[in-house]
Design a protein around this motif. Structure first.
Motif, PDB file in Angstrom:
ATOM      1  N   THR A  50       1.528-105.037  17.242  1.00  0.00           N
ATOM      2  CA  THR A  50       2.811-104.339  17.221  1.00  0.00           C
ATOM      3  C   THR A  50       2.552-102.858  17.467  1.00  0.00           C
ATOM      4  O   THR A  50       1.752-102.244  16.758  1.00  0.00           O
ATOM      5  N   ALA A  51       3.213-102.296  18.483  1.00  0.00           N
ATOM      6  CA  ALA A  51       2.991-100.899  18.864  1.00  0.00           C
ATOM      7  C   ALA A  51       4.156-100.032  18.398  1.00  0.00           C
ATOM      8  O   ALA A  51       5.314-100.324  18.694  1.00  0.00           O
ATOM      9  N   GLU A  52       3.834 -98.968  17.679  1.00  0.00           N
ATOM     10  CA  GLU A  52       4.837 -98.034  17.158  1.00  0.00           C
ATOM     11  C   GLU A  52       4.519 -96.643  17.695  1.00  0.00           C
ATOM     12  O   GLU A  52       3.417 -96.127  17.478  1.00  0.00           O
ATOM     13  N   LEU A  53       5.459 -96.043  18.428  1.00  0.00           N
ATOM     14  CA  LEU A  53       5.219 -94.721  19.001  1.00  0.00           C
ATOM     15  C   LEU A  53       5.104 -93.678  17.891  1.00  0.00           C
ATOM     16  O   LEU A  53       6.037 -93.484  17.109  1.00  0.00           O
ATOM     17  N   LEU A  54       3.972 -93.015  17.844  1.00  0.00           N
ATOM     18  CA  LEU A  54       3.773 -91.942  16.872  1.00  0.00           C
ATOM     19  C   LEU A  54       4.254 -90.606  17.421  1.00  0.00           C
ATOM     20  O   LEU A  54       4.936 -89.837  16.735  1.00  0.00           O
ATOM     21  N   MET A  55       3.884 -90.326  18.680  1.00  0.00           N
ATOM     22  CA  MET A  55       4.121 -88.988  19.221  1.00  0.00           C
ATOM     23  C   MET A  55       4.101 -89.035  20.740  1.00  0.00           C
ATOM     24  O   MET A  55       3.115 -89.462  21.337  1.00  0.00           O
ATOM     25  N   SER A  56       5.192 -88.633  21.383  1.00  0.00           N
ATOM     26  CA  SER A  56       5.179 -88.493  22.834  1.00  0.00           C
ATOM     27  C   SER A  56       4.406 -87.224  23.180  1.00  0.00           C
ATOM     28  O   SER A  56       4.094 -86.412  22.297  1.00  0.00           O
ATOM     29  N   GLU A  57       4.116 -87.035  24.461  1.00  0.00           N
ATOM     30  CA  GLU A  57       3.294 -85.885  24.837  1.00  0.00           C
ATOM     31  C   GLU A  57       4.043 -84.898  25.731  1.00  0.00           C
ATOM     32  O   GLU A  57       5.008 -85.234  26.415  1.00  0.00           O
TER      33      GLU A  57
END
Length: 299
Positions: free
Chosen positions: A158-165
């Motif tokens: 399961t992938a959870e976005l922590l921080m966009s760049e």
């Protein structure tokens, strides 16, 4: 301290185990964070010490010899026993282990400077960082959780976005002064430094409307190496500005061309096991990580 005449070099054994498992000198080097030539050297040292040929070298591939296969089984079992003994020893003194797999560059530039507070707040958690370019098997228990950079399209987790760049070309201050880049098109006249995927440069060039085929490229194995090459003045790297904020603040790197492109389709992701929950210590680390990300973005 005297060493046993029958006990080979530990780094050579680790290289042998990695090559035997992955079937590739290059991939073993990426996992161990050493060069392919260093892996080859370790294997030669081990084969010389043993007086045995462990691998058959072919034109484009390698394979274990029969004796190499038997040796790999025993060496792998020995490493597994050491890991089990270590886990048992730490459990006996009340430590709860959490293994975090992450990219070496994220560990060095973003996470490590922030870890002192977590360790102070949670002294009974034995946090083990496993810096590797390889995506580990979370379902198989290779790690409790992972942190990766990309578009979130990994399977089996399961992938959870922590921080966009936020992306912009960066270089050393001396390079920026020497290059005198006035507009985005000027970066085409300088060496582009990037990892093999080159995804960051692709996003930025599409946003500003330039053609990367007109530039010279140098592909490197890890983003840490890309950043170091830029700091050394060898060319321009695509800066992940949120990840490398400390290097910008210290003056080691500067933005050499506008615009700064924020692209929500790529970023740093927290990967969690798909079919099992986190242990309490791993959940505590994940919660702390989310809080640190939000603090870093709002600062």
């Amino acid at each position: 301290m005297r060493s046993s005449p029958l006990l080979p070099s530990l780094p050579a054994l680790r290289a042998f185990a990695a090559v035997g498992r992955l079937g590739s000198f290059r991939r073993a080097g990426e996992e161990l964070l050493i060069t392919q030539s260093a892996v080859s050297h370790h294997i030669r040292v081990l084969e010389t010490a043993l007086g045995l040929r462990l691998f058959d070298r072919h034109a484009r591939t390698i394979s274990l010899t029969p004796v190499g296969e038997r040796y790999l089984d025993r060496v792998s079992a020995a490493f597994a026993m050491i890991e089990e003994a270590t886990a048992s020893a730490t459990a006996a003194i009340g430590l709860q282990r959490v293994v975090v797999s992450l990219l070496p560059s994220f560990a060095a530039t973003w996470l490590l400077p922030r870890l002192a507070q977590f360790r102070s707040d949670h002294p009974t958690i034995d946090l083990v960082l496993d810096p590797t370019l390889r995506l580990v098997d979370l379902a198989g228990g290779e790690a409790d959780l992972a942190i990766r950079y990309g578009d979130g399209s990994w399977t089996g987790c399961t992938a959870e976005l922590l921080m966009s760049e936020q992306l912009a070309p960066v270089g050393s201050p001396a390079f920026a002064e020497r290059a005198g880049i006035a507009d985005p098109g000027d970066v085409l006249g300088h060496l582009w430094l990037h990892t093999r995927s080159n995804v960051d440069w692709h996003i930025w060039e599409e946003a500003v409307g330039i053609d990367s085929r007109r530039a010279q490229h140098l592909a490197l194995a890890d983003y840490n190496i890309v950043l170091q090459a830029a700091i050394d003045g060898q060319g321009i790297a695509m800066g992940r500005l949120r990840q490398i904020a400390s290097k910008i603040e210290s003056g080691a790197l500067v933005v050499v061309s506008a615009p700064v492109v924020e692209y929500t389709g790529i970023g740093h992701w927290l990967l969690l096991p798909e079919r099992r929950g986190l242990s309490q210590p791993a959940a505590l680390f994940a919660a702390w990580l989310r809080q640190e990300v939000q603090k870093s973005i709002s600062d």
